[in-house]
Design an enzyme around this catalytic site. Structure first.
Site, PDB file in Angstrom:
ATOM      1  N   ASN A   1       0.863  -1.179   0.000  1.00 44.87           N
ATOM      2  CA  ASN A   1       0.000   0.000   0.000  1.00 44.87           C
ATOM      3  C   ASN A   1       0.901   1.232   0.000  1.00 44.87           C
ATOM      4  O   ASN A   1       1.448   1.592   1.037  1.00 44.87           O
ATOM      5  CB  ASN A   1      -0.900  -0.026   1.255  1.00 44.87           C
ATOM      6  CG  ASN A   1      -1.743   1.233   1.391  1.00 44.87           C
ATOM      7  OD1 ASN A   1      -1.879   2.004   0.444  1.00 44.87           O
ATOM      8  ND2 ASN A   1      -2.320   1.443   2.575  1.00 44.87           N
TER       9      ASN A   1
ATOM     10  N   LYS B   1       0.082   4.206  -0.314  1.00 45.23           N
ATOM     11  CA  LYS B   1      -0.637   5.383   0.213  1.00 45.23           C
ATOM     12  C   LYS B   1      -0.430   6.570  -0.747  1.00 45.23           C
ATOM     13  O   LYS B   1      -0.382   6.347  -1.947  1.00 45.23           O
ATOM     14  CB  LYS B   1      -0.167   5.711   1.632  1.00 45.23           C
ATOM     15  CG  LYS B   1      -0.168   4.488   2.542  1.00 45.23           C
ATOM     16  CD  LYS B   1      -0.054   4.855   3.975  1.00 45.23           C
ATOM     17  CE  LYS B   1       0.148   3.607   4.803  1.00 45.23           C
ATOM     18  NZ  LYS B   1      -0.113   3.805   6.203  1.00 45.23           N
TER      19      LYS B   1
ATOM     20  N   HIS C   1      -9.647   1.121   4.699  1.00 41.54           N
ATOM     21  CA  HIS C   1      -8.379   1.338   5.421  1.00 41.54           C
ATOM     22  C   HIS C   1      -8.645   2.316   6.574  1.00 41.54           C
ATOM     23  O   HIS C   1      -9.459   3.230   6.451  1.00 41.54           O
ATOM     24  CB  HIS C   1      -7.330   1.902   4.458  1.00 41.54           C
ATOM     25  CG  HIS C   1      -5.958   1.919   5.053  1.00 41.54           C
ATOM     26  ND1 HIS C   1      -5.545   2.903   5.910  1.00 41.54           N
ATOM     27  CD2 HIS C   1      -4.936   1.041   4.946  1.00 41.54           C
ATOM     28  CE1 HIS C   1      -4.298   2.641   6.299  1.00 41.54           C
ATOM     29  NE2 HIS C   1      -3.905   1.510   5.719  1.00 41.54           N
TER      30      HIS C   1
ATOM     31  N   GLU D   1      -7.090   4.783   7.617  1.00 42.99           N
ATOM     32  CA  GLU D   1      -6.895   6.209   7.310  1.00 42.99           C
ATOM     33  C   GLU D   1      -8.136   6.775   6.619  1.00 42.99           C
ATOM     34  O   GLU D   1      -8.481   7.943   6.802  1.00 42.99           O
ATOM     35  CB  GLU D   1      -5.630   6.384   6.445  1.00 42.99           C
ATOM     36  CG  GLU D   1      -4.380   6.212   7.301  1.00 42.99           C
ATOM     37  CD  GLU D   1      -3.173   5.624   6.575  1.00 42.99           C
ATOM     38  OE1 GLU D   1      -3.136   5.642   5.335  1.00 42.99           O
ATOM     39  OE2 GLU D   1      -2.267   5.138   7.285  1.00 42.99           O
TER      40      GLU D   1
ATOM     41  N   GLU E   1      -5.638  -4.957  10.725  1.00 43.53           N
ATOM     42  CA  GLU E   1      -4.668  -3.875  10.871  1.00 43.53           C
ATOM     43  C   GLU E   1      -4.980  -3.084  12.142  1.00 43.53           C
ATOM     44  O   GLU E   1      -5.793  -2.142  12.101  1.00 43.53           O
ATOM     45  CB  GLU E   1      -4.760  -2.930   9.673  1.00 43.53           C
ATOM     46  CG  GLU E   1      -4.388  -3.566   8.356  1.00 43.53           C
ATOM     47  CD  GLU E   1      -3.719  -2.556   7.426  1.00 43.53           C
ATOM     48  OE1 GLU E   1      -2.566  -2.775   7.071  1.00 43.53           O
ATOM     49  OE2 GLU E   1      -4.348  -1.537   7.105  1.00 43.53           O
TER      50      GLU E   1
ATOM     51  N   GLY F   1       2.191   2.314  10.860  1.00 43.99           N
ATOM     52  CA  GLY F   1       3.182   3.390  10.757  1.00 43.99           C
ATOM     53  C   GLY F   1       3.882   3.720  12.059  1.00 43.99           C
ATOM     54  O   GLY F   1       4.560   4.751  12.149  1.00 43.99           O
TER      55      GLY F   1
ATOM     56  N   SER G   1       3.207  -2.049  10.566  1.00 42.37           N
ATOM     57  CA  SER G   1       4.656  -2.082  10.836  1.00 42.37           C
ATOM     58  C   SER G   1       5.309  -3.411  10.467  1.00 42.37           C
ATOM     59  O   SER G   1       6.176  -3.903  11.198  1.00 42.37           O
ATOM     60  CB  SER G   1       4.923  -1.702  12.297  1.00 42.37           C
ATOM     61  OG  SER G   1       4.481  -0.381  12.547  1.00 42.37           O
TER      62      SER G   1
HETATM   63  C1  PEP Z   1      -0.982   0.291   6.149  1.00 40.34           C
HETATM   64  O1  PEP Z   1      -1.085   1.504   5.993  1.00 40.34           O
HETATM   65  O2  PEP Z   1      -1.856  -0.467   5.705  1.00 40.34           O
HETATM   66  C2  PEP Z   1       0.169  -0.218   6.884  1.00 40.34           C
HETATM   67  C3  PEP Z   1       0.154  -1.448   7.252  1.00 40.34           C
HETATM   68  O3  PEP Z   1       1.186   0.676   7.128  1.00 40.34           O
HETATM   69  P1  PEP Z   1       2.624   0.365   7.775  1.00 40.34           P
HETATM   70  O4  PEP Z   1       3.141  -0.906   7.163  1.00 40.34           O
HETATM   71  O5  PEP Z   1       3.453   1.552   7.416  1.00 40.34           O
HETATM   72  O6  PEP Z   1       2.407   0.230   9.242  1.00 40.34           O
END
Ligand code: PEP
Length: 254
Positions: free
Chosen positions: A8, A10, A98, A100, A170, A176, A216
């Site tokens: 992803n 983003k 997601h 966000e 998630e 992040g 992460s």
């Molecule tokens: C995400 O935004 O779906 C995600 C898993 O981000 P990160 O790997 O940066 O934690």
């Protein structure tokens, strides 16, 4: 089944030249890796170029996906992108719900439900993201939060259709943050998700679920989420923009 590794990107990178560079490095680095299915979800604006690259590469192990979609096919919906448009660029997957988008853009479970139904009707696999916020975890509300996200997100979706939906657990606090969920805890949550699906559909449906972990993920921890916690793949944000690290993630997942 091969693990599914979803990148992803983003709202990154900041220009097309960089997008091409990341994509080509990943493509080159994964040329001989056949043991995982890799999906790259770039910002919409880079899809035509990456689609063009992929169509010239017959041996492609990489598939394209989108980070969002709208539920209507066409019309007066300023700023939206339809699934029909995504299909024209060979998108096989679409990330839906997601955190966000749920948090910053106030996307509701009912909007998410419409997007999932629309994606299924176009033969594009939805990747439904679910997960609790830090304060919900502290209040021990993980089950309640996941149950409502799953039940409302999957409203009027049949047993048969579930087979084409991919779930991504998630935890919002892990995204992040550099602080992933522990293997034990993510394993328990994966079982909770299966329980929720078993209650809504059946045990057989729950056993066949494809559930990814996201939050992460890096090359040093990916194997644990797949081998120890039992996930069928991972959703990778930040680390997917670093080709070297992303290639390692794919290799270590396999
Ligand atoms: C995400 O935004 O779906 C995600 C898993 O981000 P990160 O790997 O940066 O934690």
């Amino acid at each position: 089944m091969k693990p599914l590794i979803v990148a992803n990107w983003k709202m990154n990178p900041q220009n097309l030249a960089q997008a091409k560079q990341i994509f080509n490095s990943v493509k080159k680095g994964l040329e001989d890796v056949k043991s995982a299915e890799v999906v790259i979800c770039p910002p919409f604006i880079y899809l035509p170029t990456l689609f063009d690259f992929l169509s010239r590469w017959i041996k492609s192990q990489i598939k394209l996906g989108a980070q969002n979609c709208f539920w209507e096919e066409k019309g007066a919906y300023t700023g939206e992108i339809s699934l029909l448009m995504l299909k024209n660029f060979a998108c096989k997957y679409v990330i839906i719900g997601h955190s966000e988008r749920r948090g910053i853009l106030k996307e509701t479970n009912s909007m998410i439900n419409k997007k999932i139904k629309a994606a299924l009707s176009f033969g594009i696999k939805p990747i439904l993201c679910v997960g609790e916020k830090k304060e919900e975890k502290q209040k021990e509300k993980i089950f309640v939060v996941l149950k409502s996200q799953v039940e409302q997100g999957l409203r009027k979706i049949s047993k048969k259709e579930i087979e084409n939906i991919i779930f991504a657990y998630e935890p919002v606090w892990a995204i992040g943050s550099g602080n992933p969920c522990s293997l034990d805890e993510s394993h328990v949550v994966r079982l909770l998700l299966q329980k929720i699906i078993a209650q809504k559909y059946s045990r057989q449906v729950a056993q066949k679920l494809q559930i990814l972990y996201g939050g992460s993920v890096k090359s040093s921890n990916v194997n644990g989420f797949i081998k120890d916690a039992g996930f069928q793949g991972v959703l990778v944000g930040g680390a997917s923009l670093d080709p070297k690290e992303f290639i390692e993630i794919v290799k270590n997942a396999s």
